[in-house]
Design a protein around this motif. Structure first.
Motif, PDB file in Angstrom:
ATOM      1  N   LEU A  11      22.114 111.670 -10.307  1.00 55.85           N
ATOM      2  CA  LEU A  11      23.271 112.189  -9.455  1.00 55.85           C
ATOM      3  C   LEU A  11      24.535 112.517 -10.588  1.00 55.85           C
ATOM      4  O   LEU A  11      24.672 111.594 -11.135  1.00 55.85           O
ATOM      5  CB  LEU A  11      23.513 111.538  -8.191  1.00 55.85           C
ATOM      6  CG  LEU A  11      22.585 111.533  -7.097  1.00 55.85           C
ATOM      7  CD1 LEU A  11      22.568 110.345  -6.120  1.00 55.85           C
ATOM      8  CD2 LEU A  11      22.429 112.807  -6.540  1.00 55.85           C
ATOM      9  N   PHE A  31      25.297 109.514  -1.407  1.00 55.00           N
ATOM     10  CA  PHE A  31      24.029 109.516  -1.560  1.00 55.00           C
ATOM     11  C   PHE A  31      23.540 108.213  -2.039  1.00 55.00           C
ATOM     12  O   PHE A  31      22.282 108.048  -2.106  1.00 55.00           O
ATOM     13  CB  PHE A  31      23.727 110.841  -2.698  1.00 55.00           C
ATOM     14  CG  PHE A  31      24.136 111.986  -2.046  1.00 55.00           C
ATOM     15  CD1 PHE A  31      23.368 112.857  -1.552  1.00 55.00           C
ATOM     16  CD2 PHE A  31      25.400 112.385  -2.515  1.00 55.00           C
ATOM     17  CE1 PHE A  31      23.563 113.897  -1.039  1.00 55.00           C
ATOM     18  CE2 PHE A  31      25.715 113.492  -1.862  1.00 55.00           C
ATOM     19  CZ  PHE A  31      24.965 114.600  -1.378  1.00 55.00           C
ATOM     20  N   LEU A  32      24.134 107.416  -2.511  1.00 54.94           N
ATOM     21  CA  LEU A  32      23.798 105.880  -3.123  1.00 54.94           C
ATOM     22  C   LEU A  32      23.662 104.707  -2.089  1.00 54.94           C
ATOM     23  O   LEU A  32      24.407 104.920  -1.221  1.00 54.94           O
ATOM     24  CB  LEU A  32      24.646 105.786  -4.247  1.00 54.94           C
ATOM     25  CG  LEU A  32      24.623 106.732  -5.548  1.00 54.94           C
ATOM     26  CD1 LEU A  32      25.824 106.473  -6.475  1.00 54.94           C
ATOM     27  CD2 LEU A  32      23.400 106.890  -6.221  1.00 54.94           C
ATOM     28  N   VAL A  67      18.218 107.473  -1.295  1.00 51.65           N
ATOM     29  CA  VAL A  67      18.702 108.798  -1.896  1.00 51.65           C
ATOM     30  C   VAL A  67      18.180 109.922  -1.012  1.00 51.65           C
ATOM     31  O   VAL A  67      18.619 110.799  -0.529  1.00 51.65           O
ATOM     32  CB  VAL A  67      18.709 109.122  -3.323  1.00 51.65           C
ATOM     33  CG1 VAL A  67      19.104 110.372  -3.677  1.00 51.65           C
ATOM     34  CG2 VAL A  67      19.590 107.896  -4.093  1.00 51.65           C
ATOM     35  N   LEU A 116      21.814 117.002  -8.096  1.00 51.11           N
ATOM     36  CA  LEU A 116      20.815 116.152  -8.125  1.00 51.11           C
ATOM     37  C   LEU A 116      19.827 116.654  -8.938  1.00 51.11           C
ATOM     38  O   LEU A 116      19.259 117.687  -8.972  1.00 51.11           O
ATOM     39  CB  LEU A 116      20.217 115.958  -6.630  1.00 51.11           C
ATOM     40  CG  LEU A 116      19.038 115.134  -6.419  1.00 51.11           C
ATOM     41  CD1 LEU A 116      19.397 114.012  -5.226  1.00 51.11           C
ATOM     42  CD2 LEU A 116      17.667 115.912  -6.440  1.00 51.11           C
TER      43      LEU A 116
END
Length: 141
Positions: A11, A31-32, A67, A116
């Motif tokens: 990412l 996202f993490l 993710v 991504l």
């Protein structure tokens, strides 16, 4: 989702001089997994303006699942599934971009700002096999 057919997920986003780096980092963290390390690299734009590149490589299967769960929460995930042939390259890499402003608010929407890149497992390493593996995973999500 028993196995994850990705070797890793990268990412990356840029924080420009007009942006607050903590807010941009917060967008990436959408996202993490919690407290996941983010690398920072300082760069300079064409006119000398500050650019910070924020990136994270996720290699652990459980973290990759986290993710991917976030990615699957995008409202137009069906469109991503339909576009898989265009989103996997000859090196078996899957690409997708997300809206940085929406991610700062905790929402996952396709757009620009956060990139991504996921390396898809494929044996043999052929694009068609990678597309099939990515399609199978995205249908499970």
């Amino acid at each position: 989702m028993s196995s994850v057919p990705f070797h890793y997920v990268d990412l990356r986003t840029f924080c420009y001089a007009t942006e607050d780096d903590k807010r941009v980092e917060g967008a990436l963290r959408t996202f993490l997994p919690e407290d996941y390390p983010i690398e920072r690299a300082k760069s300079e734009g064409h006119y000398g303006d500050r650019i910070i590149v924020l990136s994270a490589r996720v290699e652990n299967a459980d973290d990759i699942r986290h993710v991917l769960t976030q990615v699957a929460s995008a409202p137009d995930i069906e469109a991503v599934r339909a576009e898989l042939d265009d989103r996997v390259d000859d090196n078996c890499s899957f690409f997708l971009t997300f809206d940085k402003q929406a991610a700062f608010g905790g929402d996952v929407e396709r757009g620009d700002g956060i990139t991504l890149r996921a390396k898809v497992e494929a044996y043999p390493a052929k694009r068609e096999k990678a597309v099939a593996n990515a399609r199978e995973l995205l249908e499970e999500l």
